[in-house]
Design an enzyme around this catalytic site. Structure first.
Site, mmCIF file in Angstrom:
data_model
loop_
_atom_site.group_PDB
_atom_site.id
_atom_site.type_symbol
_atom_site.label_atom_id
_atom_site.label_comp_id
_atom_site.label_asym_id
_atom_site.label_seq_id
_atom_site.Cartn_x
_atom_site.Cartn_y
_atom_site.Cartn_z
ATOM 1 N N CYS A 260 69.423 -48.026 20.794
ATOM 2 C CA CYS A 260 68.850 -46.726 21.182
ATOM 3 C C CYS A 260 69.865 -45.713 21.712
ATOM 4 C CB CYS A 260 67.739 -46.929 22.206
ATOM 5 S SG CYS A 260 66.297 -47.702 21.501
ATOM 6 N N LYS A 263 72.698 -44.291 19.378
ATOM 7 C CA LYS A 263 72.087 -43.580 18.256
ATOM 8 C C LYS A 263 71.370 -42.306 18.731
ATOM 9 C CE LYS A 263 67.793 -44.460 16.921
ATOM 10 N NZ LYS A 263 66.532 -44.751 16.424
ATOM 11 N N ARG A 327 72.768 -55.555 18.186
ATOM 12 C CA ARG A 327 73.109 -54.299 17.523
ATOM 13 C C ARG A 327 73.877 -53.383 18.491
ATOM 14 N NH1 ARG A 327 67.371 -52.421 15.529
ATOM 15 N NH2 ARG A 327 66.812 -53.514 17.443
HETATM 16 C C1 UDX Z 1 66.603 -47.771 26.261
HETATM 17 C C2 UDX Z 1 65.728 -47.006 27.260
HETATM 18 O O1 UDX Z 1 65.878 -47.557 28.570
HETATM 19 C C3 UDX Z 1 64.270 -47.043 26.830
HETATM 20 O O2 UDX Z 1 63.456 -46.260 27.718
HETATM 21 C C4 UDX Z 1 64.191 -46.489 25.413
HETATM 22 O O3 UDX Z 1 62.876 -46.459 24.936
HETATM 23 C C5 UDX Z 1 65.067 -47.295 24.472
HETATM 24 O O4 UDX Z 1 66.416 -47.258 24.958
HETATM 25 P P1 UDX Z 1 67.200 -50.335 25.792
HETATM 26 O O5 UDX Z 1 68.156 -49.833 24.761
HETATM 27 O O6 UDX Z 1 66.279 -51.446 25.431
HETATM 28 O O7 UDX Z 1 66.247 -49.150 26.309
HETATM 29 O O8 UDX Z 1 68.069 -50.841 27.036
HETATM 30 P P2 UDX Z 1 68.461 -50.345 28.488
HETATM 31 O O9 UDX Z 1 67.940 -51.293 29.484
HETATM 32 O O10 UDX Z 1 68.128 -48.931 28.703
HETATM 33 O O11 UDX Z 1 70.064 -50.534 28.438
HETATM 34 C C6 UDX Z 1 70.872 -49.839 27.484
HETATM 35 C C7 UDX Z 1 72.336 -50.138 27.680
HETATM 36 O O12 UDX Z 1 72.818 -49.575 28.903
HETATM 37 C C8 UDX Z 1 72.702 -51.626 27.746
HETATM 38 O O13 UDX Z 1 73.873 -51.851 26.979
HETATM 39 C C9 UDX Z 1 72.960 -51.886 29.209
HETATM 40 O O14 UDX Z 1 73.872 -52.921 29.421
HETATM 41 C C10 UDX Z 1 73.539 -50.538 29.642
HETATM 42 N N1 UDX Z 1 73.358 -50.246 31.073
HETATM 43 C C11 UDX Z 1 72.108 -50.055 31.578
HETATM 44 C C12 UDX Z 1 74.470 -50.106 31.893
HETATM 45 O O15 UDX Z 1 75.626 -50.244 31.468
HETATM 46 N N2 UDX Z 1 74.264 -49.788 33.215
HETATM 47 C C13 UDX Z 1 73.034 -49.596 33.753
HETATM 48 O O16 UDX Z 1 72.944 -49.305 34.960
HETATM 49 C C14 UDX Z 1 71.919 -49.745 32.911
#
Ligand code: UDX
Length: 429
Positions: A260, A263, A327
């Site tokens: 997400c 992209k 991914r």
């Molecule tokens: C995200 C959004 O949170 C969600 O609302 C949306 O619908 C889809 O995209 P997701 O991709 O499943 O969800 O994961 P998320 O928990 O948001 O983490 C994304 C990335 O950020 C991960 O690689 C995670 O490791 C990283 N991350 C997250 C950090 O590096 N630090 C943080 O504090 C939080």
């Protein structure tokens, strides 16, 4: 209510299942025959905590079914959700061909009034295009409404996010579909905001980009912390106590990944460009994210000097905890960079090893996280899995040729690790 979901990826499958769980009758459609077969046989094509039980329960209760046929899905329900992929194209813009095809298929199968709801993440103004397409390809003159209803679920927490949403966004062009949409979401007891379609579509990209910005912001602060001798975890804790800021998404690390954020950021930058705005702020968010990985690789190479001939243990392959999704995983990118430098890798992930095998050959997959360190020159933490905190660090320290750990997710306490004899390097601390 009778609902149809087209597309059984993360969003479609979890949404359909949770709709069934609150009592709706749901048909899930997918054109991938193999996937439908797995689902009909009670299997799951993805790992998502809590999902398997819910699917089984609702299939048994006759509230959830799966089919290949869009026509069947359209016929059976009044509200049809589109949840198909919107993958990136090489220039960062969004490939809308799946949405367009589904819109045509729905149009071809419609014989009575339908509400067509877009759940996929799409560029602003997609609702207009979907409405135009349905009008064009509809064989008879049937009335319909197009609605934008973006999804905010996080992988790994998707069931929870769906059952207890912060908010429901409903974007409409007229008031006609609002009552039905409220009825769909009534069992979830969440605040509902009704907007125009363009605003609803923007809410999704604006939210995800803001969260990515928050992560890049704390990663930039982590760079400052390292230079100034401060601790980014303490800075994040202090910032996060301000309710206007909030502590969540202020975890410094090796950067964000997944299907997400990267992209959606590229897409939003492109969408902004197409409507005449140069979103430089978000370009900087991307740059900081890329640099964060470079810095971490540099930290490893500076400490170990030459990686050729060295063995490194890597904990974590998924793009984040609680998922098997690899991914755009920063952990996979890190492994590839270390391999390129000539290192030999022993890797482990609680859920993502099967998926990783397809894209990361030439490494040793280790089933037991405590055995990863055996014979290695250093250990790296690449994904923020909670269970890594339970690593037997004494065993790992003794199993390594030198007790060196690079913690890319700040999972361990720096003072404790150093007191135990580790050469411990983390992010911004
Ligand atoms: C995200 C959004 O949170 C969600 O609302 C949306 O619908 C889809 O995209 P997701 O991709 O499943 O969800 O994961 P998320 O928990 O948001 O983490 C994304 C990335 O950020 C991960 O690689 C995670 O490791 C990283 N991350 C997250 C950090 O590096 N630090 C943080 O504090 C939080």
């Amino acid at each position: 209510m009778k609902l149809t979901i087209i597309g059984t990826g993360y969003v479609g499958l979890v949404t359909g299942t949770c709709f069934a769980e609150v009592g709706h009758h749901v048909v899930c459609v997918d054109n991938d025959a193999a996937k439908v077969k797995i689902l009909q046989a009670g299997g799951l094509p993805i790992y998502e905590p809590g999902l398997e039980d819910l699917v089984r329960k609702n299939v048994a209760a006759d509230r959830l079914s799966f089919t290949n046929s869009t026509a069947e899905g359209v016929e059976k329900s009044d509200v049809i959700f589109i949840a198909v992929p919107t993958p990136p194209q090489p220039d960062g813009s969004v490939d809308m061909s799946f949405i367009e095809r589904v819109a045509r298929e729905i149009a071809g199968a419609m014989t009575s009034y339908k509400i067509v709801v877009d759940k996929s993440t799409v560029p602003v103004k997609t609702g207009d295009q979907v409405a135009e397409t349905i009008k064009r390809y509809c064989k008879t003159k049937v009335e319909f409404d197009v609605v934008s209803n973006p999804e905010f679920l996080r992988e790994g927490f998707a069931v929870d996010d769906l059952m207890k949403p912060d908010r429901i966004v409903i974007g409409v062009r007229s008031q006609r579909p609002v009552a039905a949409m409220r009825q769909v979401y009534e069992p979830f007891n969440a605040p509902i905001i009704v907007t125009d379609i363009n605003s609803a579509e923007l809410i999704k990209h604006a939210s995800n980009s803001f969260l990515a910005l928050k992560i890049s912001y704390i990663n930039a602060i982590a760079v400052l912390c390292e230079a100034a001798g401060a601790n980014v975890s303490e800075v994040a804790a202090g910032m996060g106590m301000d309710e206007r800021i909030g502590r969540r998404f202020l975890n410094a690390g090796i950067g964000f990944g997944g299907s997400c954020f990267p992209k959606d950021l590229s897409a939003f930058i492109k969408i902004a460009e197409q409507i005449g705005y140069d979103f430089r702020l978000l370009k900087e968010v991307q740059r900081i994210n890329a640099e964060q990985m470079d810095r971490f690789v540099k930290k490893i190479t500076e400490t170990l000097w030459v990686l050729k001939g060295k063995t490194i243990g890597v904990l974590g392959l998924a793009f984040k905890q609680n998922t098997d999704d690899v991914r755009s995983s920063p952990a996979i990118e890190l492994c590839q960079r270390l391999l390129k430098e000539g290192a030999t890798l022993r890797v482990h992930d609680p859920k993502a090893m099967d998926k990783a095998k397809a894209i990361l050959p030439g490494v040793t997959y280790v089933d037991d996280m405590n055995a990863v360190a055996d014979g290695c020159d250093a250990l790296v933490v690449a994904t923020e899995w909670d269970e890594f905190k339970k690593l037997d660090t004494d065993r790992a320290r003794k199993a390594l040729t030198h007790p060196i750990m690079f913690d890319g997710r700040n999972l361990f306490d720096a003072a404790e690790m150093e007191a135990a004899g580790w050469i411990y390097k983390s992010i911004g601390r």
